[in-house]
Write a protein that holds these residues in place. Sequence first.
Motif, PDB file in Angstrom:
ATOM      1  N   ASN A 121     122.001  65.503  -2.617  1.00  0.00           N
ATOM      2  CA  ASN A 121     121.808  66.042  -3.960  1.00  0.00           C
ATOM      3  C   ASN A 121     120.662  67.042  -4.066  1.00  0.00           C
ATOM      4  OD1 ASN A 121     123.665  64.396  -5.979  1.00  0.00           O
ATOM      5  ND2 ASN A 121     122.923  62.943  -4.452  1.00  0.00           N
ATOM      6  N   TYR A 122     119.834  67.133  -3.033  1.00  0.00           N
ATOM      7  CA  TYR A 122     118.674  68.029  -3.082  1.00  0.00           C
ATOM      8  C   TYR A 122     119.022  69.451  -2.636  1.00  0.00           C
ATOM      9  CZ  TYR A 122     113.773  69.504  -2.491  1.00  0.00           C
ATOM     10  OH  TYR A 122     112.573  70.156  -2.585  1.00  0.00           O
ATOM     11  N   VAL A 123     120.190  69.625  -2.056  1.00  0.00           N
ATOM     12  CA  VAL A 123     120.555  70.919  -1.465  1.00  0.00           C
ATOM     13  C   VAL A 123     120.386  72.098  -2.438  1.00  0.00           C
ATOM     14  CG1 VAL A 123     122.453  72.255  -0.482  1.00  0.00           C
ATOM     15  CG2 VAL A 123     122.065  69.913   0.274  1.00  0.00           C
ATOM     16  N   PRO A 124     120.936  72.050  -3.662  1.00  0.00           N
ATOM     17  CA  PRO A 124     120.794  73.229  -4.535  1.00  0.00           C
ATOM     18  C   PRO A 124     119.397  73.419  -5.109  1.00  0.00           C
ATOM     19  CG  PRO A 124     121.939  71.475  -5.691  1.00  0.00           C
ATOM     20  CD  PRO A 124     121.775  71.013  -4.274  1.00  0.00           C
ATOM     21  N   PHE A 125     118.516  72.446  -4.923  1.00  0.00           N
ATOM     22  CA  PHE A 125     117.171  72.517  -5.501  1.00  0.00           C
ATOM     23  C   PHE A 125     116.083  72.761  -4.458  1.00  0.00           C
ATOM     24  CE2 PHE A 125     119.741  69.470  -7.940  1.00  0.00           C
ATOM     25  CZ  PHE A 125     119.804  70.144  -9.152  1.00  0.00           C
ATOM     26  N   MET A 147     123.177  65.832 -10.165  1.00  0.00           N
ATOM     27  CA  MET A 147     122.484  65.887  -8.879  1.00  0.00           C
ATOM     28  C   MET A 147     120.976  65.916  -9.085  1.00  0.00           C
ATOM     29  SD  MET A 147     125.001  68.635  -6.982  1.00  0.00           S
ATOM     30  CE  MET A 147     124.234  68.595  -5.354  1.00  0.00           C
ATOM     31  N   GLU A 148     120.532  66.652 -10.090  1.00  0.00           N
ATOM     32  CA  GLU A 148     119.106  66.709 -10.410  1.00  0.00           C
ATOM     33  C   GLU A 148     118.584  65.333 -10.797  1.00  0.00           C
ATOM     34  OE1 GLU A 148     116.365  68.581 -13.974  1.00  0.00           O
ATOM     35  OE2 GLU A 148     118.065  69.754 -13.250  1.00  0.00           O
ATOM     36  N   SER A 149     119.331  64.616 -11.623  1.00  0.00           N
ATOM     37  CA  SER A 149     118.922  63.275 -12.052  1.00  0.00           C
ATOM     38  C   SER A 149     118.853  62.310 -10.872  1.00  0.00           C
ATOM     39  CB  SER A 149     119.903  62.745 -13.103  1.00  0.00           C
ATOM     40  OG  SER A 149     119.875  63.528 -14.270  1.00  0.00           O
ATOM     41  N   LYS A 150     119.789  62.426  -9.946  1.00  0.00           N
ATOM     42  CA  LYS A 150     119.792  61.538  -8.782  1.00  0.00           C
ATOM     43  C   LYS A 150     118.556  61.770  -7.909  1.00  0.00           C
ATOM     44  CE  LYS A 150     124.745  60.652  -8.351  1.00  0.00           C
ATOM     45  NZ  LYS A 150     125.960  60.797  -7.495  1.00  0.00           N
ATOM     46  N   VAL A 151     118.160  63.035  -7.750  1.00  0.00           N
ATOM     47  CA  VAL A 151     116.976  63.337  -6.937  1.00  0.00           C
ATOM     48  C   VAL A 151     115.723  62.775  -7.606  1.00  0.00           C
ATOM     49  CG1 VAL A 151     115.504  65.181  -6.052  1.00  0.00           C
ATOM     50  CG2 VAL A 151     117.988  65.389  -5.884  1.00  0.00           C
ATOM     51  N   VAL A 152     115.570  63.025  -8.913  1.00  0.00           N
ATOM     52  CA  VAL A 152     114.380  62.557  -9.630  1.00  0.00           C
ATOM     53  C   VAL A 152     114.341  61.031  -9.671  1.00  0.00           C
ATOM     54  CG1 VAL A 152     113.179  62.570 -11.844  1.00  0.00           C
ATOM     55  CG2 VAL A 152     114.254  64.661 -11.011  1.00  0.00           C
ATOM     56  N   ASP A 153     115.487  60.390  -9.939  1.00  0.00           N
ATOM     57  CA  ASP A 153     115.536  58.924  -9.980  1.00  0.00           C
ATOM     58  C   ASP A 153     115.213  58.319  -8.616  1.00  0.00           C
ATOM     59  OD1 ASP A 153     116.210  59.080 -12.635  1.00  0.00           O
ATOM     60  OD2 ASP A 153     118.352  58.718 -12.328  1.00  0.00           O
ATOM     61  N   ALA A 154     115.746  58.911  -7.557  1.00  0.00           N
ATOM     62  CA  ALA A 154     115.466  58.410  -6.203  1.00  0.00           C
ATOM     63  C   ALA A 154     114.000  58.590  -5.855  1.00  0.00           C
ATOM     64  CB  ALA A 154     116.356  59.125  -5.182  1.00  0.00           C
ATOM     65  N   PHE A 155     113.421  59.707  -6.269  1.00  0.00           N
ATOM     66  CA  PHE A 155     111.991  59.955  -6.041  1.00  0.00           C
ATOM     67  C   PHE A 155     111.144  58.865  -6.690  1.00  0.00           C
ATOM     68  CE2 PHE A 155     108.000  61.813  -7.585  1.00  0.00           C
ATOM     69  CZ  PHE A 155     107.445  62.279  -6.408  1.00  0.00           C
ATOM     70  N   ASN A 166     108.353  69.484   0.184  1.00  0.00           N
ATOM     71  CA  ASN A 166     109.775  69.509  -0.139  1.00  0.00           C
ATOM     72  C   ASN A 166     110.578  68.443   0.619  1.00  0.00           C
ATOM     73  OD1 ASN A 166     109.185  71.629  -1.933  1.00  0.00           O
ATOM     74  ND2 ASN A 166     109.284  73.107  -0.271  1.00  0.00           N
ATOM     75  N   ALA A 167     111.624  68.818   1.359  1.00  0.00           N
ATOM     76  CA  ALA A 167     112.524  67.821   1.952  1.00  0.00           C
ATOM     77  C   ALA A 167     111.799  66.853   2.881  1.00  0.00           C
ATOM     78  CB  ALA A 167     113.659  68.524   2.702  1.00  0.00           C
ATOM     79  N   SER A 168     110.789  67.339   3.608  1.00  0.00           N
ATOM     80  CA  SER A 168     110.078  66.463   4.547  1.00  0.00           C
ATOM     81  C   SER A 168     109.287  65.371   3.837  1.00  0.00           C
ATOM     82  CB  SER A 168     109.139  67.293   5.436  1.00  0.00           C
ATOM     83  OG  SER A 168     108.203  68.012   4.652  1.00  0.00           O
ATOM     84  N   VAL A 169     108.935  65.595   2.559  1.00  0.00           N
ATOM     85  CA  VAL A 169     108.217  64.571   1.797  1.00  0.00           C
ATOM     86  C   VAL A 169     109.091  63.342   1.631  1.00  0.00           C
ATOM     87  CG1 VAL A 169     107.108  64.010  -0.405  1.00  0.00           C
ATOM     88  CG2 VAL A 169     106.836  66.288   0.592  1.00  0.00           C
ATOM     89  N   PHE A 170     110.361  63.548   1.337  1.00  0.00           N
ATOM     90  CA  PHE A 170     111.269  62.417   1.145  1.00  0.00           C
ATOM     91  C   PHE A 170     111.383  61.583   2.417  1.00  0.00           C
ATOM     92  CE2 PHE A 170     112.885  65.454  -2.085  1.00  0.00           C
ATOM     93  CZ  PHE A 170     112.704  64.664  -3.202  1.00  0.00           C
ATOM     94  N   GLN A 171     111.400  62.241   3.559  1.00  0.00           N
ATOM     95  CA  GLN A 171     111.464  61.516   4.838  1.00  0.00           C
ATOM     96  C   GLN A 171     110.256  60.596   4.997  1.00  0.00           C
ATOM     97  OE1 GLN A 171     113.837  61.747   7.248  1.00  0.00           O
ATOM     98  NE2 GLN A 171     114.981  63.616   6.795  1.00  0.00           N
ATOM     99  N   MET A 172     109.061  61.124   4.713  1.00  0.00           N
ATOM    100  CA  MET A 172     107.845  60.335   4.861  1.00  0.00           C
ATOM    101  C   MET A 172     107.788  59.194   3.853  1.00  0.00           C
ATOM    102  SD  MET A 172     104.932  63.226   5.653  1.00  0.00           S
ATOM    103  CE  MET A 172     103.705  61.952   6.004  1.00  0.00           C
ATOM    104  N   LEU A 173     108.189  59.479   2.612  1.00  0.00           N
ATOM    105  CA  LEU A 173     108.109  58.449   1.571  1.00  0.00           C
ATOM    106  C   LEU A 173     109.095  57.314   1.819  1.00  0.00           C
ATOM    107  CD1 LEU A 173     107.696  60.624  -1.652  1.00  0.00           C
ATOM    108  CD2 LEU A 173     105.938  59.388  -0.386  1.00  0.00           C
TER     109      LEU A 173
END
Length: 447
Positions: free
Chosen positions: A61-65, A85-93, A324-331
């Motif tokens: 879901n992060y691809v377009p953002f 897709m935006e909501s899924k990224v923010v909710d997952a974060f 960006n994307a690498s932050v999600f991997q670490m978290l």
Amino acid sequence: MAVYENREAFIPYRRTDIIKLCLQDGQLNAADAEKFQDFCQILSAYYHFRFHKTLEIIKDNYVPFNPNGDVQPLTQPTFDQYDEMESKVVDAFNHILERANYILLPESIVQQALGNKSLIDLKTDVDFEDFEHFCCYSQGDIDTKISLKKFFFWQEEKTINILERIVLLIKFKEAAYFRAKKVKIENLNFTPGKIYVYFYKNIPKLDIDLLFPNVVTSMTWKDRLLFGIPAIGAAVPLVLKALPNLLLLITAILLVFNASSLVESLDVEQDKIRNVMPILVATLSLGIALGGFAFKQYTNYKNKKIKFQKDVTDTLFFKNLANNASVFQMLIDIAEEEECKEIILVYYHLLTSPTPLNPKQLDSRIETWMERKLGIRINFDIHGPLNNLEDIRGKVITNAEQADIAPEMPLLTYDNEGFCHVLPLEDARAVIDYVWDNAFLYNGIAF
């Protein structure tokens, strides 16, 4: 459960260290110690699978953002799909930051940083209206003493409030919003409509504002005075020196417009006025003098601005952990570790306690044990691991005939008096092994 305002739920040790600490506690015999290690191993694999699924949801879901994305979707999402897709990224974060035991920072804390300075003496401004979404989490709120260089060799010792870890998620509004503000899109330090995620370490709480891509910096009043007063001091003798040439130039202009009375009041020698060369020399001299002074002041201003930018860059560059994307991997990795450490501690202490414990007693027991063993004081999050243990349900199967008739049982239950009870090691290992073995059978188990 006791609540400590100055304590956090984050456990600053690895999962393997917590397991080792439990084994060294001397409460388990050799056979049970081996079973406990097996239980922890399968539990860790199970939660790795769960969090990997969360990571895949974010990646899809992060691809377009993603402002640094190097892949494109086969088909562009519709407006409804884009919002979903935006909501899924923010909710997952938010989900993984809560699981990682990070604390949500209110916007008021960030606003406070705009009006105060810590290490970098800059005037800053952040337009929060540019954001469609804004989330900020932190871990480790400590005070530390630093030495700041002042005039020449004099140093000042200062105590500042540091956030050991800070994570920001910013979703900027679309390009149409910035065009309506008469802002040139190509001049922005960010791409409208994208989601920016930053992960930093050891950031002064009053310097949070410098992390934002849309921060606008300028000199403080002190710097303006230090810059302006010497400029005025240098300009006065220059003007006095250029005054005769300036009067000559003004007189020549007045003569062109036939203002004889005004020319006489200036008391300028008539020969100099009628001679063209002195006027040209005066004009050239005045232009060179004022132009050179203006260029010098502009250069000083640009150098000052570059110094400010270097201060910001030096402060943030070596403190950046991921973007960006690498932050999600670490978290995801941090959240997975925290979840497993909490469950292992809860299960171990319920297993080895000589008397039944309710959640409040269990919470206090774990916090006391951690302080005694490791010398750290934490505000243990008891409800999360209790709910996780209660939600993990599986079968204890001793032979093939029992596979269909054996009931599913949770790892943790409560009695009528509210005391917690966990399955013994043999059964607990069998239950978590059953859940892991059936993870891909689509048999209704929720992950």
